[in-house]
Design a protein around this motif. Structure first.
Motif, PDB file in Angstrom:
ATOM      1  N   TRP A 169      -8.851 -10.626   0.676  1.00 36.19           N
ATOM      2  CA  TRP A 169      -8.755 -10.159   2.053  1.00 36.19           C
ATOM      3  C   TRP A 169      -8.645  -8.641   2.063  1.00 36.19           C
ATOM      4  O   TRP A 169      -8.387  -8.019   1.030  1.00 36.19           O
ATOM      5  N   THR A 170      -8.889  -8.067   3.217  1.00 35.06           N
ATOM      6  CA  THR A 170      -8.764  -6.621   3.397  1.00 35.06           C
ATOM      7  C   THR A 170      -7.859  -6.358   4.597  1.00 35.06           C
ATOM      8  O   THR A 170      -7.714  -7.207   5.486  1.00 35.06           O
ATOM      9  N   PHE A 171      -7.266  -5.172   4.631  1.00 31.66           N
ATOM     10  CA  PHE A 171      -6.449  -4.807   5.783  1.00 31.66           C
ATOM     11  C   PHE A 171      -7.312  -4.517   7.000  1.00 31.66           C
ATOM     12  O   PHE A 171      -6.898  -4.775   8.131  1.00 31.66           O
ATOM     13  N   SER A 172      -8.487  -3.948   6.786  1.00 32.44           N
ATOM     14  CA  SER A 172      -9.304  -3.530   7.924  1.00 32.44           C
ATOM     15  C   SER A 172     -10.766  -3.869   7.690  1.00 32.44           C
ATOM     16  O   SER A 172     -11.204  -4.045   6.550  1.00 32.44           O
ATOM     17  N   SER A 173     -11.492  -3.951   8.781  1.00 35.65           N
ATOM     18  CA  SER A 173     -12.949  -4.116   8.720  1.00 35.65           C
ATOM     19  C   SER A 173     -13.666  -2.869   9.207  1.00 35.65           C
ATOM     20  O   SER A 173     -14.813  -2.627   8.855  1.00 35.65           O
ATOM     21  N   SER A 174     -12.985  -2.061  10.015  1.00 31.45           N
ATOM     22  CA  SER A 174     -13.532  -0.797  10.523  1.00 31.45           C
ATOM     23  C   SER A 174     -12.393   0.192  10.688  1.00 31.45           C
ATOM     24  O   SER A 174     -11.270  -0.181  11.053  1.00 31.45           O
ATOM     25  N   VAL A 175     -12.700   1.448  10.434  1.00 40.67           N
ATOM     26  CA  VAL A 175     -11.749   2.537  10.693  1.00 40.67           C
ATOM     27  C   VAL A 175     -12.475   3.548  11.559  1.00 40.67           C
ATOM     28  O   VAL A 175     -13.564   4.011  11.198  1.00 40.67           O
ATOM     29  N   VAL A 176     -11.894   3.863  12.707  1.00 42.57           N
ATOM     30  CA  VAL A 176     -12.578   4.737  13.658  1.00 42.57           C
ATOM     31  C   VAL A 176     -11.612   5.752  14.244  1.00 42.57           C
ATOM     32  O   VAL A 176     -10.400   5.525  14.311  1.00 42.57           O
ATOM     33  N   VAL A 177     -12.165   6.872  14.666  1.00 42.92           N
ATOM     34  CA  VAL A 177     -11.474   7.773  15.580  1.00 42.92           C
ATOM     35  C   VAL A 177     -12.040   7.484  16.964  1.00 42.92           C
ATOM     36  O   VAL A 177     -13.265   7.454  17.150  1.00 42.92           O
ATOM     37  N   ALA A 178     -11.172   7.247  17.921  1.00 41.64           N
ATOM     38  CA  ALA A 178     -11.636   6.813  19.242  1.00 41.64           C
ATOM     39  C   ALA A 178     -10.598   7.199  20.288  1.00 41.64           C
ATOM     40  O   ALA A 178      -9.517   7.698  19.965  1.00 41.64           O
ATOM     41  N   HIS A 179     -10.934   6.931  21.538  1.00 38.95           N
ATOM     42  CA  HIS A 179      -9.947   7.046  22.603  1.00 38.95           C
ATOM     43  C   HIS A 179     -10.097   5.851  23.539  1.00 38.95           C
ATOM     44  O   HIS A 179     -11.193   5.355  23.771  1.00 38.95           O
ATOM     45  N   PHE A 180      -8.966   5.396  24.042  1.00 40.47           N
ATOM     46  CA  PHE A 180      -8.953   4.224  24.911  1.00 40.47           C
ATOM     47  C   PHE A 180      -9.440   4.602  26.306  1.00 40.47           C
ATOM     48  O   PHE A 180      -9.143   5.684  26.816  1.00 40.47           O
ATOM     49  N   THR A 181     -10.178   3.669  26.923  1.00 41.68           N
ATOM     50  CA  THR A 181     -10.760   3.954  28.229  1.00 41.68           C
ATOM     51  C   THR A 181     -10.295   3.001  29.325  1.00 41.68           C
ATOM     52  O   THR A 181     -10.218   3.392  30.489  1.00 41.68           O
ATOM     53  N   PHE A 187       0.842  -1.192   0.000  1.00 44.81           N
ATOM     54  CA  PHE A 187       0.000   0.000   0.000  1.00 44.81           C
ATOM     55  C   PHE A 187       0.880   1.247   0.000  1.00 44.81           C
ATOM     56  O   PHE A 187       1.968   1.263   0.579  1.00 44.81           O
ATOM     57  N   ASP A 188       0.410   2.276  -0.694  1.00 50.08           N
ATOM     58  CA  ASP A 188       1.144   3.534  -0.796  1.00 50.08           C
ATOM     59  C   ASP A 188       0.468   4.659  -0.019  1.00 50.08           C
ATOM     60  O   ASP A 188       1.049   5.731   0.145  1.00 50.08           O
ATOM     61  N   SER A 189      -0.762   4.430   0.407  1.00 51.92           N
ATOM     62  CA  SER A 189      -1.539   5.475   1.058  1.00 51.92           C
ATOM     63  C   SER A 189      -2.426   4.854   2.117  1.00 51.92           C
ATOM     64  O   SER A 189      -2.785   3.660   2.038  1.00 51.92           O
ATOM     65  N   LEU A 190      -2.810   5.650   3.099  1.00 56.72           N
ATOM     66  CA  LEU A 190      -3.770   5.167   4.092  1.00 56.72           C
ATOM     67  C   LEU A 190      -5.084   4.741   3.442  1.00 56.72           C
ATOM     68  O   LEU A 190      -5.782   3.865   3.960  1.00 56.72           O
ATOM     69  N   VAL A 191      -5.420   5.341   2.304  1.00 57.37           N
ATOM     70  CA  VAL A 191      -6.657   4.969   1.608  1.00 57.37           C
ATOM     71  C   VAL A 191      -6.647   3.488   1.244  1.00 57.37           C
ATOM     72  O   VAL A 191      -7.697   2.822   1.256  1.00 57.37           O
ATOM     73  N   ASP A 192      -5.472   2.948   0.951  1.00 64.19           N
ATOM     74  CA  ASP A 192      -5.370   1.537   0.567  1.00 64.19           C
ATOM     75  C   ASP A 192      -5.694   0.588   1.715  1.00 64.19           C
ATOM     76  O   ASP A 192      -5.847  -0.621   1.502  1.00 64.19           O
ATOM     77  N   LEU A 193      -5.781   1.109   2.928  1.00 60.13           N
ATOM     78  CA  LEU A 193      -6.069   0.270   4.095  1.00 60.13           C
ATOM     79  C   LEU A 193      -7.552   0.222   4.435  1.00 60.13           C
ATOM     80  O   LEU A 193      -7.943  -0.469   5.376  1.00 60.13           O
ATOM     81  N   LEU A 194      -8.378   0.921   3.676  1.00 61.60           N
ATOM     82  CA  LEU A 194      -9.807   0.971   3.968  1.00 61.60           C
ATOM     83  C   LEU A 194     -10.478  -0.377   3.724  1.00 61.60           C
ATOM     84  O   LEU A 194     -10.002  -1.192   2.912  1.00 61.60           O
ATOM     85  N   PRO A 195     -11.613  -0.630   4.375  1.00 61.52           N
ATOM     86  CA  PRO A 195     -12.298  -1.916   4.200  1.00 61.52           C
ATOM     87  C   PRO A 195     -12.793  -2.183   2.787  1.00 61.52           C
ATOM     88  O   PRO A 195     -13.032  -3.351   2.435  1.00 61.52           O
ATOM     89  N   ASN A 196     -12.951  -1.144   1.957  1.00 61.26           N
ATOM     90  CA  ASN A 196     -13.440  -1.372   0.594  1.00 61.26           C
ATOM     91  C   ASN A 196     -12.308  -1.562  -0.405  1.00 61.26           C
ATOM     92  O   ASN A 196     -12.523  -1.549  -1.608  1.00 61.26           O
ATOM     93  N   ARG A 197     -11.086  -1.769   0.087  1.00 60.79           N
ATOM     94  CA  ARG A 197      -9.958  -2.153  -0.759  1.00 60.79           C
ATOM     95  C   ARG A 197      -9.677  -3.634  -0.525  1.00 60.79           C
ATOM     96  O   ARG A 197      -9.251  -4.021   0.576  1.00 60.79           O
ATOM     97  N   THR A 198      -9.932  -4.453  -1.530  1.00 62.48           N
ATOM     98  CA  THR A 198      -9.811  -5.905  -1.411  1.00 62.48           C
ATOM     99  C   THR A 198      -8.567  -6.380  -2.152  1.00 62.48           C
ATOM    100  O   THR A 198      -8.335  -5.990  -3.301  1.00 62.48           O
ATOM    101  N   TYR A 199      -7.792  -7.221  -1.496  1.00 59.13           N
ATOM    102  CA  TYR A 199      -6.522  -7.714  -2.044  1.00 59.13           C
ATOM    103  C   TYR A 199      -6.623  -9.209  -2.338  1.00 59.13           C
ATOM    104  O   TYR A 199      -7.333  -9.957  -1.667  1.00 59.13           O
TER     105      TYR A 199
END
Length: 236
Positions: A66-78, A46-58
Motif C-alpha cells: 500500500w501507499t500513503f498517497s496516490s497524488s500530491v498536489v499544490v491546490a486551493h479549495f474552491t 515515516f520520518d519525512s514527507l518524502v516517505d508519503l509520496l506515491p512511489n513509496r510502497t509499504y
C-alpha cells in the motif's frame, strides 16, 4: 441505512466525538483537526514527507502493499458540498442518517479544488473531490470559508481511503486532513493542525524536492507487525 466501513468507523467516531466540541477560534476546521491530532494515536512509519509520496510502497509481513498517497498536489479549495452523516446511537461503527439530522455524530464534506501544481502521482480528474470528516457543529458555509481561507495548500491525497469508500470520486488525505500544509509566498510549508510549539514529527522537504523525489523509481519499505517501525528499505 448503510454502515460506515468497519475499519474506519472507530477511529473517525472516537476522534470526532472528542474534537467536535472544540471548534473555536479563527478557523474552526483547523481547530477540529488539531484537536483530533491531539486525541488520536497513530502508527507513524515515516520520518519525512518524502516517505508519503506515491512511489513509496509499504508492506507489513505478507500483507498487501500500500501507499500513503496516490497524488500530491499544490491546490486551493474552491467550494464544499455535503457528503454523508453518521449517527453512533444504534451502532459504535456508525450508520447513515440524513446530512442535516440532529442525531449526526460526524459528517463528511466534499471539497472541490483547483490544482496549481501536480507534485507527484497521477493527475486528478475534473470531477474528483477531497473528503474531510468533521464534527456535527459545522455548516457547509463554515467549512467552505475555512478551507478557502487556508489559501494554497499542499495535499497528500489517497484514492483508497476507507472513510470515503462510498464514493470513488472522493479522495481522502493522509491522516484525514491533519497533514494539510499551507504554502507560503516563498514556498515554505506550515502545518496548522500539527504545529503547537513542540516541532513536527517528520522532516519537511521543499515542494521542489518532493517533485524530484516523485520522479525517481521510489522505494519498497517493509514494516514490523505493528506497522510503526521500518524493518528494511530497498529500491523499487
Amino acid at each position: 441505512m448503510r454502515r460506515l466501513t468497519r475499519a474506519a468507523a472507530p477511529l473517525v467516531l472516537a476522534s470526532l466525538l472528542m474534537a467536535g466540541c472544540s471548534a473555536a477560534g479563527d478557523n474552526a476546521v483547523v481547530t477540529q483537526l488539531h484537536a483530533r491530532n491531539d486525541a488520536v494515536a497513530r502508527a507513524k512509519p515515516f520520518d519525512s514527507l518524502v516517505d508519503l509520496l506515491p512511489n513509496r510502497t509499504y508492506r507489513t509481513g505478507d500483507g498487501q502493499p500500500w501507499t500513503f498517497s496516490s497524488s500530491v498536489v499544490v491546490a486551493h479549495f474552491t467550494s464544499v458540498e455535503p457528503g454523508r452523516a453518521y449517527s453512533a446511537e444504534d451502532s459504535p461503527g456508525g450508520v447513515d442518517v440524513p446530512f442535516d439530522s440532529p442525531h449526526a455524530a460526524w459528517r463528511t464534506y466534499h471539497a472541490a479544488l483547483t490544482v496549481d501544481r501536480l507534485v507527484a502521482g497521477r493527475a486528478l480528474k475534473t470531477n474528483e473531490r477531497v473528503g474531510l470528516s468533521l464534527g456535527p457543529d459545522l455548516s457547509i458555509e463554515d467549512v467552505e470559508r475555512d478551507l478557502k481561507d487556508l489559501g494554497p495548500v499542499l495535499l497528500f491525497l489517497d484514492e483508497s481511503s476507507p472513510v470515503f469508500a462510498y464514493d470513488p470520486e472522493v479522495l481522502g488525505t493522509v491522516w484525514d486532513g491533519e497533514l494539510i500544509a499551507q504554502v507560503g509566498a516563498s514556498g515554505d510549508l506550515s502545518f496548522p493542525a500539527l504545529e503547537d510549539g513542540e516541532g513536527l514529527p517528520f522532516r519537511v522537504a521543499s515542494i521542489d524536492a518532493l517533485e524530484a523525489a516523485g520522479r525517481t523509481p521510489g522505494e519498497s519499505i517493509t514494516l514490523d507487525p505493528s506497522g510503526a517501525e521500518v524493518l528494511s528499505r530497498k529500491p523499487a
